[in-house]
Design an enzyme around this catalytic site. Structure first.
Site, PDB file in Angstrom:
ATOM      1  NE  ARG A  15       6.578  -0.522   7.564  1.00  0.00           N
ATOM      2  CZ  ARG A  15       5.606  -1.056   6.963  1.00  0.00           C
ATOM      3  NH1 ARG A  15       5.736  -1.242   5.743  1.00  0.00           N
ATOM      4  NH2 ARG A  15       4.503  -1.359   7.521  1.00  0.00           N
ATOM      5  CE  LYS A  75       0.061  -0.934   7.984  1.00  0.00           C
ATOM      6  NZ  LYS A  75      -0.456  -1.931   7.096  1.00  0.00           N
ATOM      7  CE1 TYR A  94       1.460  -0.182   0.659  1.00  0.00           C
ATOM      8  CE2 TYR A  94       2.876   0.397   2.518  1.00  0.00           C
ATOM      9  CZ  TYR A  94       2.582  -0.046   1.096  1.00  0.00           C
ATOM     10  OH  TYR A  94       3.663  -0.591   0.334  1.00  0.00           O
ATOM     11  CG  HIS A  96      -4.130  -2.526   3.357  1.00  0.00           C
ATOM     12  ND1 HIS A  96      -3.872  -3.383   2.491  1.00  0.00           N
ATOM     13  CD2 HIS A  96      -2.935  -2.374   3.750  1.00  0.00           C
ATOM     14  CE1 HIS A  96      -2.557  -3.273   2.090  1.00  0.00           C
ATOM     15  NE2 HIS A  96      -2.059  -2.865   2.873  1.00  0.00           N
ATOM     16  CB  ALA A 268      -3.659 -11.967   2.215  1.00  0.00           C
TER      17      ALA A 268
END
Length: 366
Positions: A15, A75, A94, A96, A268
Site C-alpha cells: 500500500r 504502517k 497507523y 497500534h 485483532a
C-alpha cells in the site's frame, strides 16, 4: 508544509499512503509533496502519475524524512526508520501502540508528534480511519480462513461451504463491529454456518436483520464463547477497544480443546490479538500451528490487496491530512476534536489515555 510519502518497508506491504489525486489536493492547498521513488508501484501507481499531480519524486528515503514537516505512512515506522524521527516532525500513520512498547519508547525518545489513524475518533465514537481497513480485513479473513482449513497449511481439509450431502464449516466470529460484520457477510455468502458474538445486543440485532436471519447471533460471555469455539472449524476474532490492547477472549486451554485442524484468524493481532496463542505473522509466512490449530495472524492483512486497500484508506485519511498540513501541530491542540483524540505522543509524552493505560505509562494531555 512539506509532506513526505515514503515507500513502505514492512514485509509484503504494497500500500501507499497517498494516491496522485491526494497529492494534487495537497499541492492545491499550497503544500509541497515529496514521494519516494517507487512508493506507489505496489498499488499500481507510477511515479509519473505523482509528477503529473505536482509532486516531487525523491530517491533517498533518509533525505525525504529529513526534509519533510509531516510524514504520511500506512504502517508504523520500523527499526530502519526510527532514527529519522525528530521533535518537529508530524508522523501520521497507523501506530497500534498498545501492543508495541518498543515503538512507543522510540516515539517518546524522539519527541515526535505522532498521530495514529486508528485513534482518530468522531464525536459519535466511531473510528473513521479504521473503518475501511476493518472492512477489507473482515472480508479477507474469510478467504484466509478458508485457506487455513485446507490440508496444505495443516487444516482439516474442509471446504468452507461444504457440498451436496456434506455439511458446511461452522464459522464463529467474535466481535460484531465493522470487521466482524464484514466477515459475517463473507462467510454467509460462501455458504458456511455462521455464529457471531458481541457484547452489544443492538449490533447483534442489526446483523440478524441485515443477514435476513441467515446467521446465529449470541451474546458474549465466557460460557457462550467456550460453547461456540468448541463447535467451530474456523474462528475469526475481531474484538476492538479504541487505542487499547485487544481483549483476550480465547485462552490456551480453550485452544487445546478445539477440533484438531481447526483454524483461528486473529484480525485483532495488530492490537495484541484476541487469542492467547496468537503471535504476529507476515504475508511471507502467514500461518503457524499451535495446540493443533492453524493460526493466521498477519498484522497488515489489507496489504494483501493493495489496489483496493490503498484507495479505501486514502479516501478517509486525506481530509485530516490536509487539516494537519494547513494548521500544523495547532490542529492537535484541542483534545476533544477527532484529530486531537488521535494524538498518541507529543514532546516525549503519551497523550492518549488508552495507550498509556495499556502500556503502564503515565498519561499527560498535551
Amino acid at each position: 508544509m512539506r509532506v513526505g510519502i515514503p515507500r513502505e518497508i514492512k514485509n509484503k506491504e504494497s500500500r501507499v499512503a497517498l494516491v496522485p489525486a491526494g497529492a494534487a489536493a495537497f499541492v492545491q492547498h499550497g503544500h509541497t509533496v515529496l514521494v519516494e521513488k517507487g512508493a506507489g508501484l505496489g498499488s499500481g501507481v507510477e511515479d509519473d502519475a505523482y509528477r503529473a499531480a505536482g509532486a516531487e519524486i525523491v530517491s533517498d528515503p533518509e533525505s525525504l524524512w529529513a526534509t519533510s514537516d509531516m510524514v504520511m505512512k500506512v504502517k508504523e515506522p520500523l527499526r530502519e526508520e526510527l532514527g529519522w524521527l525528530r521533535e518537529d516532525l508530524i508522523l501520521y500513520t497507523y501506530l497500534h501502540l498498545a501492543s508495541a512498547p518498543e515503538l512507543t519508547e522510540a516515539l517518546l525518545q524522539s519527541k515526535v508528534c505522532a498521530v495514529g489513524y486508528e485513534t482518530i475518533q468522531s464525536d459519535d465514537g466511531s473510528l473513521p480511519l479504521l473503518i475501511p481497513m476493518s472492512e477489507v480485513a473482515g472480508r479477507l479473513s474469510v478467504q484466509k480462513g478458508a485457506y487455513c482449513l485446507e490440508a496444505g497449511p495443516g487444516g482439516q481439509g474442509m471446504l468452507l461451504s461444504g457440498v451436496s450431502g456434506v455439511r458446511p464449516a461452522n464459522v464463529v466470529i467474535l466481535g460484531a463491529g465493522i470487521a466482524g460484520c464484514n466477515a459475517c457477510q463473507g462467510a454467509v455468502g460462501m455458504g458456511a454456518h455462521v455464529s457471531i458474538l458481541d457484547i452489544n445486543p443492538a449490533r447483534l440485532r442489526y446483523i440478524h436483520d441485515i443477514m435476513g436471519g441467515h446467521v446465529t447471533t449470541v451474546m458474549v460471555n465466557s460460557a457462550n464463547i467456550t460453547e461456540e469455539v468448541l463447535q467451530a472449524e474456523l474462528v475469526i476474532t475481531a474484538a476492538l477497544r479504541a487505542g487499547a490492547r485487544a481483549p483476550v477472549l480465547i485462552d490456551r486451554d480453550l485452544v487445546k480443546r478445539m477440533r484438531p485442524g481447526a483454524a483461528i484468524v486473529d484480525i485483532a493481532i495488530d492490537q495484541g490479538g484476541c487469542c492467547e496463542t496468537s503471535r504476529p505473522t507476515s504475508h511471507e509466512e502467514p500461518t503457524f500451528m499451535e495446540e493443533g490449530v492453524v493460526h493466521y495472524c498477519v498484522t497488515n492483512m489489507p496489504g494483501a490487496v493493495p489496489k483496493t486497500a490503498t484507495w479505501a484508506l486514502t479516501n478517509v485519511t486525506l481530509q485530516h491530512g490536509l487539516e494537519l498540513a494547513d494548521h500544523g501541530q495547532d490542529a492537535l491542540s484541542n483534545p476533544t476534536t477527532p484529530l486531537g483524540r488521535g494524538l498518541n505522543t507529543w514532546r516525549g509524552k503519551v497523550t492518549h489515555e488508552a495507550v498509556a493505560n495499556a502500556l503502564g505509562l503515565p498519561h499527560e494531555a498535551r
